[in-house]
Design a protein around this motif. Structure first.
Motif, PDB file in Angstrom:
ATOM      1  N   UNK A 284       0.829  -1.259  -0.001  1.00 45.43           N
ATOM      2  CA  UNK A 284      -0.052   0.014   0.000  1.00 45.43           C
ATOM      3  C   UNK A 284       0.702   1.301  -0.173  1.00 45.43           C
ATOM      4  N   UNK A 285       0.317   2.464  -0.470  1.00 49.09           N
ATOM      5  CA  UNK A 285       1.224   3.688  -0.269  1.00 49.09           C
ATOM      6  C   UNK A 285       1.475   3.933   1.157  1.00 49.09           C
ATOM      7  N   UNK A 286       2.543   4.434   1.363  1.00 49.63           N
ATOM      8  CA  UNK A 286       3.149   4.538   2.571  1.00 49.63           C
ATOM      9  C   UNK A 286       1.920   5.694   3.528  1.00 49.63           C
ATOM     10  N   UNK A 287       1.921   5.248   4.873  1.00 51.61           N
ATOM     11  CA  UNK A 287       1.162   6.105   5.754  1.00 51.61           C
ATOM     12  C   UNK A 287      -0.481   5.708   5.233  1.00 51.61           C
ATOM     13  N   UNK A 288      -0.737   4.741   4.674  1.00 48.52           N
ATOM     14  CA  UNK A 288      -1.965   4.095   4.698  1.00 48.52           C
ATOM     15  C   UNK A 288      -2.715   3.602   5.877  1.00 48.52           C
ATOM     16  N   UNK A 289      -2.076   3.407   6.821  1.00 50.30           N
ATOM     17  CA  UNK A 289      -2.433   2.772   8.146  1.00 50.30           C
ATOM     18  C   UNK A 289      -2.059   3.659   9.318  1.00 50.30           C
ATOM     19  N   UNK A 290      -2.587   3.287  10.302  1.00 50.50           N
ATOM     20  CA  UNK A 290      -2.094   3.986  11.410  1.00 50.50           C
ATOM     21  C   UNK A 290      -0.735   3.912  12.025  1.00 50.50           C
ATOM     22  N   UNK A 291      -0.365   4.968  12.720  1.00 47.61           N
ATOM     23  CA  UNK A 291       1.112   5.132  13.120  1.00 47.61           C
ATOM     24  C   UNK A 291       1.280   4.132  14.427  1.00 47.61           C
ATOM     25  N   UNK A 292       2.297   3.641  14.785  1.00 47.86           N
ATOM     26  CA  UNK A 292       2.803   3.087  15.931  1.00 47.86           C
ATOM     27  C   UNK A 292       2.970   3.780  17.267  1.00 47.86           C
ATOM     28  N   UNK A 293       3.265   3.385  18.049  1.00 49.94           N
ATOM     29  CA  UNK A 293       3.403   4.305  19.403  1.00 49.94           C
ATOM     30  C   UNK A 293       4.480   5.358  19.374  1.00 49.94           C
ATOM     31  N   UNK A 294       5.631   4.919  18.490  1.00 48.95           N
ATOM     32  CA  UNK A 294       6.646   5.968  18.235  1.00 48.95           C
ATOM     33  C   UNK A 294       6.182   6.860  17.243  1.00 48.95           C
ATOM     34  N   UNK A 295       5.271   6.489  16.546  1.00 48.05           N
ATOM     35  CA  UNK A 295       4.829   7.720  15.337  1.00 48.05           C
ATOM     36  C   UNK A 295       5.496   7.009  14.114  1.00 48.05           C
ATOM     37  N   UNK A 296       5.492   5.688  13.711  1.00 45.53           N
ATOM     38  CA  UNK A 296       6.131   5.196  12.617  1.00 45.53           C
ATOM     39  C   UNK A 296       5.166   4.573  11.952  1.00 45.53           C
ATOM     40  N   UNK A 297       5.279   4.187  10.515  1.00 44.01           N
ATOM     41  CA  UNK A 297       4.302   3.628   9.847  1.00 44.01           C
ATOM     42  C   UNK A 297       4.953   2.341   9.166  1.00 44.01           C
ATOM     43  N   UNK A 298       4.030   1.173   9.164  1.00 45.22           N
ATOM     44  CA  UNK A 298       4.401   0.206   8.305  1.00 45.22           C
ATOM     45  C   UNK A 298       5.589  -0.611   8.823  1.00 45.22           C
ATOM     46  N   UNK A 299       5.947  -0.405   9.911  1.00 46.89           N
ATOM     47  CA  UNK A 299       6.998  -1.515  10.554  1.00 46.89           C
ATOM     48  C   UNK A 299       6.643  -3.006  10.322  1.00 46.89           C
ATOM     49  N   UNK A 300       5.377  -3.268  10.441  1.00 48.36           N
ATOM     50  CA  UNK A 300       4.935  -4.540  10.254  1.00 48.36           C
ATOM     51  C   UNK A 300       4.393  -4.642   8.886  1.00 48.36           C
ATOM     52  N   UNK A 301       4.913  -5.348   7.893  1.00 46.60           N
ATOM     53  CA  UNK A 301       4.427  -5.542   6.616  1.00 46.60           C
ATOM     54  C   UNK A 301       4.696  -4.595   5.684  1.00 46.60           C
ATOM     55  N   UNK A 302       3.791  -4.454   4.569  1.00 41.40           N
ATOM     56  CA  UNK A 302       4.203  -3.622   3.354  1.00 41.40           C
ATOM     57  C   UNK A 302       5.361  -4.140   2.474  1.00 41.40           C
TER      58      UNK A 302
END
Length: 642
Positions: A540-558
């Motif tokens: 998916x396009x980056x930032x398509x999902x919620x951010x992690x507790x540290x404010x990071x996107x897509x560390x899981x998957x993508x």
């Protein structure tokens, strides 16, 4: 170049020594070996002499000269560093130690590893065959066992050596010299630490300009006060941090980043290992009467010429009432922040204040620093976390298969550990590098400019003859907002260099992925296909999902993400506990070391998408489910945004 120079420093207690204790040392330096099959050194003997001079100097611990035994090439018969003399002197001094004494064993010379056993090479080593080597070299195991059975209270094991195969005129055989962490025993005040000049597979360099090994030069500078904390104490931790930074900077300056040398510290025991005490520094004073927290911190930072970084969640307007008079900065920060439940770190004259990592901030502001490529950079406050999986976690994760199939336990074995490790604060890309950002690298001549590539990467590029990522011309994959994929580790590394950043270490990536909560995925314990790009047909396009507790996107998957480390399946068991990074595998049968890969791609499942899952590919391999994000040290971002 200094190859296989070994500086072995053992059993160093707090300096000055405890009442009634004495500092005794056996200091050895060998430049010229009797065998022509062993390469000659230039800085081993000067290093040993310099350490001995420091130990007896008024500015050092003021050891009695009679207690410091120096063995060098030019010494008389009894102090010539032959195998028999080294063993005899070591046993003699160890036998005279008292419970509060300090014992230092320093060896500068060659060392090898043969069939898993480490050896120090005395001046009369014979390398004709393996039998001769064993008969004439000094096993590291013998040294550590001798010293560990002595009554010295604290042990510091310092190694100034390159641990890949030794180079010499006759070809010194043996694989990488590696130093195992020692055990501190059951006594609470016993501390055991290993400080090594280089990690397995790296070389420890000599510095002809100053006539010393690079590591030992900065080791001595640190002991002379450069590594002192604000309260004036040089600890093994502060010394390791100082030497790591200085040696790393030296390689970037003199070797242009094409080769690296990074000291590391392994420590057992909870008691502090204090080496020297100097006058306190970075003293601050303030009279705070209802002052907002941010303003109070800014005033302290101003007094000692530090920058200030406040992580999200810090109560900037909370009133502070406190009087400080000539207090070391770190003491003052502790008095100011601990009552509010906040933690801090001082790194390269940057003060970082944050919530404790078990309760991290939930978002990052959009106005933070950006990289050369326009990437938003997220501050990840340093801290400790439980690395990998213990048996209890593995048993729970074995039940994750969606179809009910049994998952063999060996799938998890490379992440099995019970270690807690720590990382310094760092910046991490808010999301994976996109096609649009990577296109800037391509158009800037990234594939034509050798400056951005490692030596191995440039050689790969010339052979592979690629000018862009795999499938770069496919319209469906060129959307600017999609994460770039189909890049090798070499390409990711070159992009990171071009952008002024670097690839994250495995430890940094996993720490960020757990988000301070130890969770299974970056957004929690449950794999949610509506909140994560996992088990789908395409990224998916980056930032398509919620951010992690540290404010990071897509560390899981993508897309799965390259990390800096060389992959060693056993690294979690032998790696250090502070800022760990693996630069070479200890597996002797590996021809092309693989590089670490984390996070799983869009085609991952519940098992392979876990943030604790370790994976690896050969560095030249390119897959369409593999991309990357970059990391950066605090000072790099500070200088970049000035």
């Amino acid at each position: 170049m200094r190859c296989m120079l070994l500086a072995l420093l053992l059993s160093l207690t707090a300096l000055p020594a405890a009442p009634g204790g004495r500092i005794k040392a056996l200091v050895i330096g060998i430049n010229r070996y009797e065998s022509r099959a062993i390469s000659q050194l230039d800085a081993a003997m000067p290093d040993a002499k310099a350490l001995r001079e420091f130990l007896v100097s008024p500015g050092g611990p003021k050891c009695s000269p009679a207690d410091i035994v120096l063995m060098t090439d030019t010494a008389g018969a009894a102090l010539r560093p032959t195998r028999a003399n080294v063993v005899a002197q070591l046993r003699k001094i160890a036998g005279l130690l008292q419970p509060e004494d300090t014992f230092i064993f320093y060896f500068a010379g060659h060392g090898v590893n043969r069939r898993g056993e480490d050896y120090l090479l005395p001046i009369d080593t014979n390398l004709v065959n393996e039998e001769k080597l064993i008969a004439t070299a000094v096993p590291v195991g013998f040294v550590t066992n001798t010293l560990l059975t002595a009554p010295a209270r604290q042990v510091l094991f310092v190694v100034d050596a390159c641990r890949d195969t030794a180079s010499s005129k006759g070809g010194v055989f043996g694989s990488a010299l590696r130093i195992a962490s020692t055990s501190g025993g059951d006594q609470a005040d016993r501390v055991r630490a290993t400080l090594s000049a280089a990690r397995p597979g790296q070389r420890a360099f000599e510095w002809p300009k100053v006539g010393h090994g690079v590591f030992t030069w900065y080791l001595l500078e640190g002991l002379k006060g450069a590594a002192a904390e604000d309260n004036g104490t040089v600890t093994v931790d502060s010394l390791a941090r100082y030497v790591q930074r200085q040696v790393s900077d030296w390689t970037k300056t003199y070797l242009k980043g094409r080769q690296s040398q990074l000291p590391w510290l392994l420590k057992d025991g909870v008691a502090p290992l204090e080496l020297l005490h100097y006058q306190p520094k970075n003293l601050v004073s303030a009279k705070l009467d209802g002052t907002p927290l941010k303003a109070a911190l800014q005033e302290l930072a101003r007094q000692v010429n530090c920058d200030l970084l406040l992580a999200p969640g810090v109560p900037e307007t909370a009133p502070v009432t406190l009087t400080l008079r000539e207090r070391p900065l770190t003491d003052a920060l502790g008095l100011l922040l601990r009552p509010a439940g906040l933690v801090f770190e001082v790194q390269d004259r940057i003060i970082v204040v944050s919530q404790p990592t078990p309760a991290p901030a939930t978002a990052q502001p959009a106005s933070g620093p950006v990289g050369r490529d326009g990437m938003p950079l997220v501050l990840v406050p340093g801290g400790s976390y439980r690395r990998g999986s213990d048996q209890q976690v593995i048993e729970a994760d074995l039940k994750l298969a969606a179809d009910g199939r049994e998952i063999p336990e060996y799938v998890f074995w490379n992440e099995l550990t019970d270690r807690e490790v720590s990382v310094d604060s760092f910046y991490l890309d808010q999301h994976e590098v996109t096609n649009g950002q990577y296109r800037k690298f391509v158009e800037a001549g990234g594939y034509r400019t050798q400056e951005w590539w490692s030596d191995e990467g440039w050689a790969w590029l010339q052979e592979a003859k690629v000018t862009a990522p795999a499938a770069w011309d496919e319209p469906a994959r060129r959307t600017d907002e999609l994460p770039v994929a189909g890049v090798s580790w070499f390409e990711a590394d070159a992009y990171a260099r071009w952008s002024g950043r670097r690839l994250p270490t495995e430890a940094e990536w996993e720490y960020a992925g757990q988000g301070g909560t130890g969770s299974r995925y970056d957004l929690g314990e449950t794999l949610d296909p509506f909140r994560m790009s996992v088990g789908v047909a395409q990224p998916a396009a980056v930032k398509s999902h919620a951010a992690s507790p540290f404010g990071l996107y897509d560390l899981t998957g993508n897309v799965a993400e390259w990390c800096a480390d060389v992959y060693d399946p056993d690294f979690y068991r032998w790696g250090e506990r502070f800022n760990p990074i693996c630069v070479a595998t200890l597996k002797v049968d590996v021809e092309v070391p693989r590089r670490c890969l984390r996070g799983g791609g869009y085609d991952a499942d519940a098992i392979t998408a876990r943030v604790r899952k370790r994976a690896a590919l050969e560095p030249g391999e390119r897959r369409l489910n593999t991309g990357f994000r970059c990391a950066a040290d605090l000072r790099v971002v500070r200088d970049m945004n000035r």
